[in-house]
Design an enzyme around this catalytic site. Sequence first.
Site, PDB file in Angstrom:
ATOM      1  N   SER A 144       7.665 -46.702 -15.919  1.00  8.33           N
ATOM      2  CA  SER A 144       7.602 -48.060 -16.446  1.00  8.33           C
ATOM      3  C   SER A 144       9.015 -48.549 -16.763  1.00  8.33           C
ATOM      4  CB  SER A 144       6.672 -48.114 -17.665  1.00  8.33           C
ATOM      5  OG  SER A 144       6.319 -49.442 -17.979  1.00  8.33           O
ATOM      6  N   GLU A 188      -2.629 -50.482 -11.754  1.00  7.68           N
ATOM      7  CA  GLU A 188      -1.618 -50.674 -12.788  1.00  7.68           C
ATOM      8  C   GLU A 188      -2.072 -51.648 -13.876  1.00  7.68           C
ATOM      9  OE1 GLU A 188       1.239 -49.217 -13.226  1.00  7.68           O
ATOM     10  OE2 GLU A 188       2.035 -48.568 -11.290  1.00  7.68           O
ATOM     11  N   HIS A 209      -1.857 -47.835 -15.245  1.00  6.80           N
ATOM     12  CA  HIS A 209      -0.459 -47.637 -15.621  1.00  6.80           C
ATOM     13  C   HIS A 209      -0.289 -46.406 -16.503  1.00  6.80           C
ATOM     14  CE1 HIS A 209       3.616 -49.181 -16.022  1.00  6.80           C
ATOM     15  NE2 HIS A 209       3.564 -49.052 -17.341  1.00  6.80           N
TER      16      HIS A 209
END
Length: 516
Positions: free
Chosen positions: A199, A337, A425
Site C-alpha cells: 500500500s 482491492e 487490500h
Amino acid sequence: MTKLSSIVPTDLGLVEGVNGKRTRKGTISWKGIPFAAPPIAGNRLRAPQPATPWPGVRPANAYGKAAVQAKRFTAVGPGKYQPIGEDCLTLNVFSPDTVRSTPRPVMVFIHGGAYILGTTATPLYDGSALARTQDVVVVTVQYRFGPFGYLDFSSYSTDERTFDSNVGIRDHLAALEWVQRNIAAFGGDPGNVTIFGESAGGSAVLALLASPASKGLFHAAIAQSPAPELVVEASDARLYADAFLRILESPEYRAGARDEEPITPERARQLLTKASAADLHKAGARLLAYAKHTDIVSPVPYGPVIGDDILPEAPLAAAQAGKLLPVPLIIGTNNDEGLLFAKTWNILPPAEKTVIDAAGIDSWNEISALYEKDGPDGVRLSADAVFWAPSVTIADGHSAVAPTYVYRYDFATKVLEKTGFGATHAMELFAVFGAFRTALGAGIAVGSWRSAERVTRTVQRHWGNFALVHTPVAGWPKYTTNQRRVLLIDDPCHVRVDPGGERRQAWQKAHAARAH
C-alpha cells in the site's frame, strides 16, 4: 551448527536481542534499534540526523514508539496499544538463530497506512516466520508520516531553522543506510538487499526506485498494491503547507476562507516549533477534511512531493521514461482491492476527478463505460484507478529496463468470501509473513487451513527466491509488453496473459495523456 549471538555490535553500540519461542522458534529478533536521532525539538520536520552512541549493551527486546497517529490504529492485541510519539525512528531485525557460511539476503519492509497510520509493532509484520522459512534477514522500519513526514515546509526555511521536504522518504533512506553499515553483524548481506512494502509502503518502494539518492542502497524491489499516482506536486504541496499552518493557527479555518496576509517564515517557525505533537496531529486530521473541499489537483495532502532533490520526478512518469533504478521488480495488486475500503473506511480519492484532471473528459468517458456505475464494479473502478491501472503502467515502463514480474493476488479464504471481502487490500500480507496460523490470522483462515498454508508456502518461496537471486521460482515468467504474462496467486496458481486487457488499454491511454 553454530548459534548466532543475541548480542550484536552496531556502529552506535551493542544491542541484545531475544531468542524466539513457540511460533518464532529458531529465530532471534532485535527490536527498537534507533537508526537516527529523535526527530524532536530542532529535529522536528527535518531530514533524519545521526543518532547518539550508547554505552554498554542496549536491550533490543521491544518495539519502539509508533509514529504519531490516532490511538485506534496502534492496536497490537485486545485492549493493547503501542505507545505513540515523535521519537519513532527505530527499526527491527529478524534472523534465523544460526550462523551461515555465507551472508543471508536482506529484506527491508516498509509498512502501509495511507501515509497517516501504521506501526511496525502490528503483529502481522513480525518477520520471524519469513526469516526462518526463507533463510533471510528481515528488517522492518518505523518512519514518520502525516504532517510529520509528508508535508513540505521547506519554503519556510531560514538560516536559523531548516525544514526539509519528503521527510518520510528520507527516513527510509536513512534506514537503508543503517542496513548498509550494520546488517553484516546480524548475518545479512549488504550487497543483496531487497526492499518490499504494501500500500503506502509499496508506493514508498516506487518512490525509492525513482530517487537518485537510493542508488546502491538496495538491489531488488517488491511493490505490493502501491498507489503510484497518490503523489503531491510541488505547487500543491505549498498550498497544503499554507493551509496546514492556517489551520494550526486557527482550527476553524476552512476551505474557501478569505486568506489574510501571507504566513512568514518566522511565523511558520513559531507555529511549527511551539505546537505539541497532539496539536500537529489534530491539525493534520483537519487538513484531510480541508482537502476534500478544495480544487487543489493533488487529491491527498500526504504523499511523496515531486520536484526536490530526493524525488525530482513522479514514479509513474519516471517509469514511463524508463528512468526508475534498473533493479529487478515484483509488482502486483489484489483482485478485490476496493472491497476493504467500501466496507470499512473509504479514503480512496474520486476516480472521476483524478482521471479528468489528468487526462480529460474523453478519457473518463471511455474508462467509465467499461464499468458498471453501481455495485461491485463501482468499487472496482475506484480501486483500479488508485492501485491496478497505474501499477500496470509502472510494469510496462520498468520491464524495458530491468526484469519485471507481475502478480494478481486472487486467494480468498472461505471467511473472506462469506463476509464479502474477497481477495481484498492487504490480504496477501498474511501469506508473505506466514500469519494465517497466528492469533491475528487464524480467524481469517478458519475452514481454509490447507489452502492458506499452500498459498503461504508459494508466496514465501517466490519472495524468498527473489531476495536470494532476484527471480521468483520456476513457473512465474517475466512480464513484457509483448506477452503481458501475469501470475494469478491462488490455490493453485496459474499464469494468464493480459488479464483485464480492455480496461488496461483505456487506462493506459489516460496515463499516456498525463505524461504529455
